[in-house]
Design an enzyme around this catalytic site. Sequence first.
Site, PDB file in Angstrom:
ATOM      1  N   GLU A 156       0.880  -1.170   0.000  1.00 25.57           N
ATOM      2  CA  GLU A 156       0.000   0.000   0.000  1.00 25.57           C
ATOM      3  C   GLU A 156       0.915   1.216   0.000  1.00 25.57           C
ATOM      4  OE1 GLU A 156      -1.138   2.989   0.643  1.00 25.57           O
ATOM      5  OE2 GLU A 156      -2.171   2.728   2.540  1.00 25.57           O
ATOM      6  N   GLU A 177       5.098  11.556  -1.793  1.00 28.60           N
ATOM      7  CA  GLU A 177       5.937  10.697  -0.958  1.00 28.60           C
ATOM      8  C   GLU A 177       6.895   9.834  -1.773  1.00 28.60           C
ATOM      9  OE1 GLU A 177       3.849   8.585   2.130  1.00 28.60           O
ATOM     10  OE2 GLU A 177       2.474  10.250   2.456  1.00 28.60           O
TER      11      GLU A 177
END
Length: 378
Positions: free
Chosen positions: A138, A147
């Site tokens: 995930e 990110e």
Amino acid sequence: MASPPNGAAAASSAAGGAPPVDKEVDFANYFCTYAYLYHQKEMLCDRVRMDAYHSAVFRNPHHFRGKVVLDVGTGSGILAIWSAQAGARKVYAVEATNVAEHARELVRANGVADIVEVIQGTMEDIVLPEKVDVIISEWMGYYLLRESMFDSVICARDRWLNPGGVMYPSHARMWLAPIRSGLGDKKMEDFGHAMNDWNLFVEDTQAYYGVNMNALTKAYRAEHEKFYLKSSIWNNLHPNQLIGQPAVVKEMDCLTATVEEIREVRAQVTLPINQDRTRLAALAGWFDVHFRGSKQNPAVEEVELNTAPDENGGTHWGQQVFLMTPSPRVNEGDSINVSFSMVRSKENHRLMDMDITYELNEASGRKLPAVATKIFLE
């Protein structure tokens, strides 16, 4: 967002001549935040997220039964536990942070310690004893790519996935849509208050201390304009805030995507307006991912995880709102031509800088001048 896939920093710096990343700084700024159980709990409480992964695993047991699985950025270890419960022969659960100790504890408590091996380390540093049949992770950040976590999944795939292996999720898309919202008005009001406060500060400092601070006004204004008007805003939007047709700005096949492909996203889309007498207050961005398996080894039942605006409240990812200032009046039949680019910040490869140019085409045929804005996804 799950616990960070391990080694994103090194994977990112290794490809395409990207600037090197200081691993210690990256760990302090980013990885360590995922070591806290409160952060893990936030993600584990996201029912849309949890239901999608649970359904994907248990509705497609043929991908897991008797297979070797790699969980990249295992965090609490829940995806690794599910993989074992679905019949995996062996699961390697890789985690960079000290939450690996909690994952080991959960693995033991759920009776799968003979199948799941939790490995604390980074994806490019660890060495597995065998290739794997499934990579599950995930890895998705805000608006999918914030990110830069997918870099680590690519690293894992290229090093350890068997030919014919499958990725969970297998595909991903980024969406953009026009919306109405009062967020822009509130941010403008907050910006005005901040500048008024600064001006009073300048006057007081001059009056009481004999120092003229006005030389810093331009820099202060730019700093606060970025914060209030040019920074992406997290929000869980209601579907009725959409005033036009969404469009896909990026599609990815997780089995073939490269770091170079995601380092810079560019798209030109047209967004038809389907509401009358409203304002284009902002553009909103979200993503979806799909669990389809592969052409060679397809899923029996495809599952989708969608972070689009939802009347039931959505997900912890929410949507990202990009304010359009000024906000033009629009009507049904109008359309917005959007030129969109998103690149990694030079200061921090996990954050994103966006350039958006939008042009309103009225139903009458009149075109308004194009407006360009920069948005920071931090």
